[in-house]
Write a protein that holds these residues in place. Structure first.
Motif, PDB file in Angstrom:
ATOM      1  N   VAL A  34       0.680  -1.227  -0.023  1.00 61.89           N
ATOM      2  CA  VAL A  34      -0.580   0.022   0.026  1.00 61.89           C
ATOM      3  C   VAL A  34       0.684   1.322   0.211  1.00 61.89           C
ATOM      4  CG1 VAL A  34      -1.545   1.500   1.309  1.00 61.89           C
ATOM      5  CG2 VAL A  34      -1.685  -1.028   1.923  1.00 61.89           C
ATOM      6  N   ASP A  35       0.306   2.129  -0.800  1.00 59.82           N
ATOM      7  CA  ASP A  35       1.378   3.470  -1.313  1.00 59.82           C
ATOM      8  C   ASP A  35       0.237   4.197   0.095  1.00 59.82           C
ATOM      9  OD1 ASP A  35       2.601   5.723  -1.677  1.00 59.82           O
ATOM     10  OD2 ASP A  35       3.070   5.400  -4.024  1.00 59.82           O
ATOM     11  N   GLY A  46     -16.946   5.882   4.884  1.00 58.99           N
ATOM     12  CA  GLY A  46     -16.288   5.074   5.862  1.00 58.99           C
ATOM     13  C   GLY A  46     -15.016   4.486   5.801  1.00 58.99           C
ATOM     14  N   GLN A  47     -15.167   4.259   3.754  1.00 53.42           N
ATOM     15  CA  GLN A  47     -13.466   3.500   2.936  1.00 53.42           C
ATOM     16  C   GLN A  47     -12.629   3.928   3.376  1.00 53.42           C
ATOM     17  OE1 GLN A  47     -16.412   2.677  -0.604  1.00 53.42           O
ATOM     18  NE2 GLN A  47     -16.292   0.692   0.202  1.00 53.42           N
ATOM     19  N   LEU A  48     -11.670   3.264   3.450  1.00 53.82           N
ATOM     20  CA  LEU A  48     -10.172   3.588   3.426  1.00 53.82           C
ATOM     21  C   LEU A  48      -9.813   2.206   1.596  1.00 53.82           C
ATOM     22  CD1 LEU A  48      -8.651   5.352   4.266  1.00 53.82           C
ATOM     23  CD2 LEU A  48      -7.537   3.674   6.123  1.00 53.82           C
ATOM     24  N   CYS A  49      -9.585   3.386   0.873  1.00 49.90           N
ATOM     25  CA  CYS A  49      -9.988   2.407  -0.234  1.00 49.90           C
ATOM     26  C   CYS A  49      -8.052   2.619  -0.731  1.00 49.90           C
ATOM     27  CB  CYS A  49      -9.891   3.571  -1.808  1.00 49.90           C
ATOM     28  SG  CYS A  49     -11.890   2.116  -1.188  1.00 49.90           S
ATOM     29  N   PHE A  50      -7.808   1.695  -1.718  1.00 53.95           N
ATOM     30  CA  PHE A  50      -6.304   2.026  -2.193  1.00 53.95           C
ATOM     31  C   PHE A  50      -6.353   0.747  -3.551  1.00 53.95           C
ATOM     32  CE2 PHE A  50      -2.150  -0.237  -2.935  1.00 53.95           C
ATOM     33  CZ  PHE A  50      -1.241   0.818  -3.716  1.00 53.95           C
ATOM     34  N   ASP A  54     -10.466  -1.895  -0.184  1.00 54.23           N
ATOM     35  CA  ASP A  54     -11.271  -1.023   0.803  1.00 54.23           C
ATOM     36  C   ASP A  54      -9.992  -1.598   2.172  1.00 54.23           C
ATOM     37  OD1 ASP A  54     -11.722   0.486   3.178  1.00 54.23           O
ATOM     38  OD2 ASP A  54     -14.116  -0.415   3.038  1.00 54.23           O
ATOM     39  N   LEU A  55      -9.175  -0.917   2.384  1.00 58.80           N
ATOM     40  CA  LEU A  55      -7.999  -0.996   3.143  1.00 58.80           C
ATOM     41  C   LEU A  55      -8.583  -1.828   5.098  1.00 58.80           C
ATOM     42  CD1 LEU A  55      -5.106   1.249   3.231  1.00 58.80           C
ATOM     43  CD2 LEU A  55      -6.033  -1.035   1.757  1.00 58.80           C
ATOM     44  N   LEU A  81      -4.951   6.095   9.334  1.00 60.21           N
ATOM     45  CA  LEU A  81      -5.231   4.441   9.239  1.00 60.21           C
ATOM     46  C   LEU A  81      -5.609   4.003  10.781  1.00 60.21           C
ATOM     47  CD1 LEU A  81      -1.440   3.299   8.900  1.00 60.21           C
ATOM     48  CD2 LEU A  81      -3.131   3.126   7.365  1.00 60.21           C
ATOM     49  N   ARG A  82      -6.194   5.165  11.633  1.00 61.17           N
ATOM     50  CA  ARG A  82      -6.380   5.412  12.784  1.00 61.17           C
ATOM     51  C   ARG A  82      -8.731   4.515  12.326  1.00 61.17           C
ATOM     52  NH1 ARG A  82      -7.237  10.509  15.799  1.00 61.17           N
ATOM     53  NH2 ARG A  82      -8.014   9.213  17.171  1.00 61.17           N
ATOM     54  N   LEU A  83      -8.290   4.931  10.915  1.00 65.15           N
ATOM     55  CA  LEU A  83     -10.565   4.824  10.518  1.00 65.15           C
ATOM     56  C   LEU A  83     -10.088   3.154  10.620  1.00 65.15           C
ATOM     57  CD1 LEU A  83     -12.714   6.178   9.444  1.00 65.15           C
ATOM     58  CD2 LEU A  83     -11.718   5.131   7.445  1.00 65.15           C
ATOM     59  N   ALA A  84      -8.543   2.927   9.733  1.00 60.36           N
ATOM     60  CA  ALA A  84      -8.963   1.486   9.746  1.00 60.36           C
ATOM     61  C   ALA A  84      -8.949   0.268  10.808  1.00 60.36           C
ATOM     62  CB  ALA A  84      -7.641   0.505   9.366  1.00 60.36           C
ATOM     63  N   GLU A  85      -8.290   0.779  11.820  1.00 64.79           N
ATOM     64  CA  GLU A  85      -8.184   0.458  13.102  1.00 64.79           C
ATOM     65  C   GLU A  85      -9.443   0.595  13.932  1.00 64.79           C
ATOM     66  OE1 GLU A  85      -3.241   1.091  15.440  1.00 64.79           O
ATOM     67  OE2 GLU A  85      -4.983   2.916  15.420  1.00 64.79           O
TER      68      GLU A  85
END
Length: 297
Positions: A34-35, A46-50, A54-55, A81-85
């Motif tokens: 992941v870059d 709420g998606q964290l996408c690469f 969705d990470l 990354l806190r959202l992923a946590e």
């Protein structure tokens, strides 16, 4: 249990990122580098996408490198990354833990609060106070709050020419409003990287200068070599890294006439020094550690 899906946050194509991705893939069959420059956070969904992934749907993320160079933008990436946590993804070493280490001042405040010996240090926005520190130290190292491998650092020597010293200090402050100033120490061309995994000591390597430069970093032409520290030095490094609760880190230690001192605790830790200097395959060890954490669940 099925094999966990673990992504590697790093710099695509860089050795340390790729060998860690190799190690994780060999154990899980899953590979994703992941870059963070290409990650997007949609606050509505709420998606964290690469690249379509969705990470927040992964089991884990190992952060090997969050950016090529440290800057306030590095903190922004860690905030994502806190959202992923929050979605339940295990982030190694924890976003807030890394946040406390990327900023040199935050790291220093924590180390001093734990009574860890460090070089004499002054932090100020005042040019007059900085000049007084240069006079008191005789030779002072000015360090950006966000930097790696000595980038942006400089040495300012005391001089009777106050105008010249003021000019050097002012030039540094143009890019660093909050000045972080340490007494320059005689390190005999060597300092130590002490490697920890899950809070447990693995080994030590030395960074050795190959020139007359004031620092020992590989970026400045240094090299790695083996080093076996005394028990009291291991105990000091263990104490230094403990408040940060890192999954993987290195502690930068220097040996002085007055005993060992700690420069900093790394937010991400170095793989190459561990391998070339201490014979530690950090990528394999870290991968095994992370996968074992999922087995514990």
């Amino acid at each position: 249990m099925t094999d966990p899906r673990i992504g590697i946050v790093g710099i695509p194509g860089k050795w340390s990122t790729e060998v860690l991705a190799d190690a994780v893939e060999a154990s899980t069959g899953f590979r994703l580098v992941v870059d963070m420059a290409q990650v997007q956070l949609d606050m509505v969904t709420g998606q964290l996408c690469f690249e379509g992934q969705d990470l927040s749907q992964l089991d884990g993320l190992i952060v090997k490198k969050i950016s090529a160079e440290y800057s306030p933008n590095t903190l922004d990436r860690l905030e994502l990354l806190r959202l992923a946590e929050h979605a339940g993804v295990r982030v190694f070493s924890g976003a807030e833990n890394m946040l406390r280490l990327v900023n040199r001042l935050s790291c220093t405040v924590t180390l001093r609060s734990a009574d860890i010996p460090m070089p004499d240090t002054l932090v100020t926005e005042s040019v007059e106070a900085a000049m007084a520190a240069v006079q008191r130290f005789g030779s002072a190292v000015f360090k950006p709050l966000f930097s790696t491998k000595a980038r942006g650092m400089c040495v300012i020597e005391h001089s009777e020419d106050a105008a010249a010293v003021r000019s050097e200090v002012s030039a540094f402050q143009q890019h660093n409003p909050m000045m972080y100033i340490q007494r320059k120490l005689n390190l005999s061309g060597r300092d130590l990287g002490m490697v920890f995994l899950g809070g447990n000591y693995l080994g030590t390597y030395a960074r050795v200068s190959q020139s007359d430069t004031w620092n020992t970093t590989i970026h400045s032409g240094g090299r790695y070599e083996a080093f076996t520290p005394a028990d009291d030095i291991i105990a000091l490094a263990t104490r230094a890294q403990a408040p940060f609760n890192m999954d993987f880190t290195t502690v930068d230690v220097a040996l002085t006439e007055d005993g060992p001192i700690v420069f900093e605790v790394s937010a991400f830790g170095g793989f190459k020094g561990a391998l070339e200097g201490a014979g530690i395959d950090a990528a394999a060890r870290y991968s095994d550690y992370v996968i074992n954490e999922f087995k514990k669940r």
